[in-house]
Write an enzyme that holds these catalytic residues in place. Structure first.
Site, PDB file in Angstrom:
ATOM      1  N   LEU A  33       0.816  -1.208   0.000  1.00 29.47           N
ATOM      2  CA  LEU A  33       0.000   0.000   0.000  1.00 29.47           C
ATOM      3  C   LEU A  33       0.851   1.260   0.000  1.00 29.47           C
ATOM      4  CD1 LEU A  33      -2.736  -1.058   2.571  1.00 29.47           C
ATOM      5  CD2 LEU A  33      -2.980  -0.898   0.095  1.00 29.47           C
ATOM      6  N   GLY A  47       7.484   4.202   3.800  1.00 34.09           N
ATOM      7  CA  GLY A  47       8.091   5.415   4.327  1.00 34.09           C
ATOM      8  C   GLY A  47       9.458   5.094   4.890  1.00 34.09           C
ATOM      9  N   GLY A  57       9.132   2.181   7.629  1.00 33.14           N
ATOM     10  CA  GLY A  57       8.576   0.871   7.332  1.00 33.14           C
ATOM     11  C   GLY A  57       7.634   0.904   6.145  1.00 33.14           C
ATOM     12  N   ASP A  87      -3.706  14.595  15.722  1.00 33.57           N
ATOM     13  CA  ASP A  87      -3.222  14.872  14.366  1.00 33.57           C
ATOM     14  C   ASP A  87      -4.284  14.564  13.326  1.00 33.57           C
ATOM     15  OD1 ASP A  87      -1.428  15.751  12.491  1.00 33.57           O
ATOM     16  OD2 ASP A  87      -0.439  13.814  12.268  1.00 33.57           O
TER      17      ASP A  87
END
Length: 741
Positions: A22, A25, A28, A141
């Protein structure tokens, strides 16, 4: 949307088979995955941490706490935690997968959403915050990239991953936590100033983006963004007039002047009744269809779950895309073909913070004896103190190491991968109470299972070689044959607690334990005659019975109060009384490499496997897997599966119907060890490393070589699996401990 995995062996992480990538980064990757061996199971988004990173104990502690807290949030409007492991070689976290774009992607591709959609979406997101705050968790966030648009509405995603990755920064006063443009004035002042109303401010900025296509504080200069947030200079000119005032309330500089999540949901809906399906725009529905199709394509492109040889001839099982979308409280949407409902996608890493005072110092959710939720259970210390593992795993020598094999809570505290040496070790070491106990020509050596450092060696101060073998365990005690005696040592320090001389200067052999009873043979060294003995390991440690024994080669197995002796013949003995209940000659039942579970006895034959389904009815025997020549004792899995290997492949058969379930793809000539069971994986140790194969389908998960793998000659190491670790004992005395593949 979903990238296919590169060619090569199929990969597994934890209990999940990876289907596609998917995103990735710096820390991971996030994979589309499904539980191994569950073709009808739900899809998950599996967040993993790179194995090459230096993950210290502090990171793992924080990551574990984030998993526990994410599991505490149960809401129809947030990503539901499926599982996670902070202690394994590769930490991971799984949430249910939903096929849909993020709000950021949807608006970028299709433009601002209509006012009715923004209102409906905002109400759901407000409910998500209310559910989080009800369990005293702040999101911290909330931004367009952290809202996924699912078939039946939006979902808030990603709990705790960003905090686990960057905890040294996120908890420092004065450091901005969150995403520029979508943080509150309290964020700017440091994470300790955050309150529930801080999440409402973030939601107001998200709704402004959804309604206008731009954030209320957007600016190319980061410093300007922070300044505008601190001064309350929101730009809302692109927001429809009917929404503008409400969003402005959410963006008020004073937290106490913002609506609560419950109030906000009511204001957004104007008291409108719930609808049967979410009112997405046509453009969003188009993107949803694209995500569903991408998942179908990924499943269709995945290799078959097993290679089934011509014998037996069975059609392959199709792999459908299925799973119902959970209800959302006020509406339910039926899909022709659906995926499960909550997603995590790559690079959507956000944090949350526990409200001050919620937990005592150093105790996160699930961290105490009163923990609740998906990870609650016995304390790690309690679990570690009760776990024992021996070569071939149990009294029935089934090869199944049980639940403790993959339960990281029983892992020795402070464990790090290690290498050690035990002089004169013979056979594999055993594990009990965070100690590795190795026996051989030099006596019994105890290694600390967390670091491989020697704790003690016995006997002490005795010259010359002293043959020894670990026989059994009781609480805090290991029993071993040392010279011509059965001796009990305290596991913690090797203190001798009890000793019983073997009859006529014999040596002990073949010991097997069933509960608190130890069965063994005492015979003259190098001879074939002696006594078969049953002895208690608790209470008075007295003999229950003994009887004459004359078999040069034999195996003892015990289960359910019954002793099975396999040698020149096969005898089924009442474990409490020592009376022979059944006896079969080699002509009737020629058994080699036996394993026992309950009443079922399985042996290697000249070809195939011999099965006695009930040892109390020995006349009922049968043969299966006649097309192979087993090279090692089989491993029994529960009540209906046996795994066996020859010199080239491993195979799984159903014990009830005799049908072959799978065959491994790989040629195993470089492994060649006997199969052992560890949770959902088959482990095989060989000359080059340890191989892991899916128990449900035989797919290769990994073949792991450990640093310092010794050149120990033609043999393969003995293997123990405990706490998601492997302990390997080589013929030259080398002992290694590392993560299981």
């Amino acid at each position: 949307m979903i990238e296919p995995l590169p060619a090569g062996p199929l990969r597994h992480i934890g209990p999940y088979r990876l289907l596609g990538l998917l995103g990735a980064g710096g820390m991971g990757e996030v994979y589309l995955a499904r539980q191994s061996g569950a073709p009808e199971g739900r899809l998950v988004a599996l967040k993993t941490v790179r194995v090459d990173l230096d993950l210290d104990d502090g990171f793992r502690t924080r990551f574990r706490r984030e998993i526990d807290t994410a599991g505490a949030v149960r809401s129809a409007y947030t990503a539901t935690l499926v599982g996670g492991d902070a202690s394994g070689r590769q930490p991971w976290l799984a949430t249910e997968y939903v096929p849909g774009p993020s709000l950021a992607e949807a608006v970028t591709r299709g433009g601002p959403l209509t006012e009715p959609v923004v209102r409906a979406m905002g109400a759901d997101l407000a409910r998500a915050l209310a559910d989080m705050h009800a369990v005293r968790v702040l999101h911290r966030d909330l931004k367009p990239g952290n809202v996924l648009l699912g078939p039946d509405g939006p979902k808030v995603i990603d709990f705790g991953i960003a905090q686990a990755f960057d905890a040294t920064q996120l908890t420092r006063t004065g450091v901005v936590v969150g995403s520029p443009g979508y943080i509150s004035p309290e964020h700017v002042n440091g994470s300790r100033a955050l309150v529930p109303a801080s999440d409402v401010f973030c939601l107001g900025a998200v709704l402004a983006f959804a309604a206008s296509g731009r954030g209320p504080f957007d600016d190319s200069d980061m410093a300007a963004v922070i300044f505008r947030i601190a001064q309350g200079e929101a730009e809302l000119s692109g927001v429809p007039a009917q929404l503008r005032e409400l969003i402005a309330q959410c963006l008020h500089a004073r937290p106490e002047d913002r609506p609560t999540p419950g109030e906000l949901a009511g204001l957004l809906l104007h008291g409108q009744p719930p609808t049967s399906s979410f009112p997405w725009t046509g453009g969003v529905r188009e993107q949803l269809a694209g995500y569903e199709q991408a998942a179908r394509d990924c499943l269709a492109a995945a290799p078959p779950t097993a290679v089934v040889p011509p014998v037996p001839d069975r059609p392959p099982t199709p792999v459908p895309l299925s799973g119902a979308v959970p209800g959302r409280g006020r509406r339910r949407r039926a899909l022709p073909v659906t995926l499960a409902a909550v997603a995590v996608t790559a690079c959507l890493l956000l944090g949350y913070v526990l409200w001050p005072g919620l937990f005592p110092p150093d105790m996160g959710p699930g961290g105490g004896s009163g923990a609740t939720g998906p990870t609650a259970g016995p304390s790690p210390a309690a679990a570690r103190s009760t776990v024992r593992a021996i070569p071939r795993a149990d009294g029935g020598r089934t090869g199944d190491f049980g639940e403790a094999a993959t339960d990281s809570s029983v892992r020795p505290a402070g464990w790090k991968a290690w290498k050690s040496t035990v002089d004169g070790v013979e056979g594999g070491c055993s594990f009990a109470e965070s100690t590795l106990l190795c026996a051989g020509s030099k006596g019994v050596t105890a290694l600390d299972a967390s670091d491989g450092i020697r704790r003690w060696q016995a006997p002490k101060g005795r010259a010359g070689a002293t043959g020894s073998a670990v026989a059994g365990f009781a609480s805090g005690t290991v029993y071993a044959f040392v010279g011509q005696a059965l001796v009990a040592y305290r596991i913690t320090d090797g203190r001798e607690l009890w000793r019983s001389a073997l009859p006529d200067g014999a040596v002990g052999a073949g010991a097997v334990q069933d509960g608190d009873t130890l069965y063994y043979v005492a015979r003259a060294k190098g001879g074939g005659t002696g006594k078969l003995i049953a002895r208690r390991l608790t209470g008075d440690r007295g003999e229950l019975w003994s009887r004459y024994f004359a078999d040069p080669r034999f195996s003892l197995l015990a289960d359910d109060g019954r002793l099975v002796v396999v040698g020149n013949d096969t005898r089924i003995i009442d474990g409490a009384k020592g009376t022979v209940e059944q006896r079969l000659t080699a002509t009737d039942f020629r058994c080699r490499g036996p394993v026992l579970r309950g009443r079922r006895l399985v042996c290697r034959g000249a070809t195939g496997l011999l099965v006695m389904d009930d040892v109390t009815r020995p006349g009922q025997t049968r043969t299966l897997a006649e097309e192979i020549t087993p090279a090692h004792p089989p491993a029994l899995v529960g009540d209906d599966t046996v795994v066996v290997s020859d010199n080239d492949h491993a195979y799984a058969y159903g014990l009830t119907d005799g049908q072959r379930k799978w065959t491994t793809y790989e040629n195993l000539s470089e492994l060649g060890g006997e199969p052992s069971l560890a949770g959902s994986q088959v482990l095989m140790a060989g000359r080059t490393g340890v191989g892991a194969f899916g128990l449900a389908d035989g797919e290769s998960a990994n073949v792991k070589s450990y640093t310092g793998w010794p050149d120990a000659g033609p043999g393969v190491p003995d293997l123990l699996a405990v706490g998601d670790l492997v302990f390997l004992t080589f013929k030259d005395g080398t002992v290694l401990s590392g993560y299981a593949p």
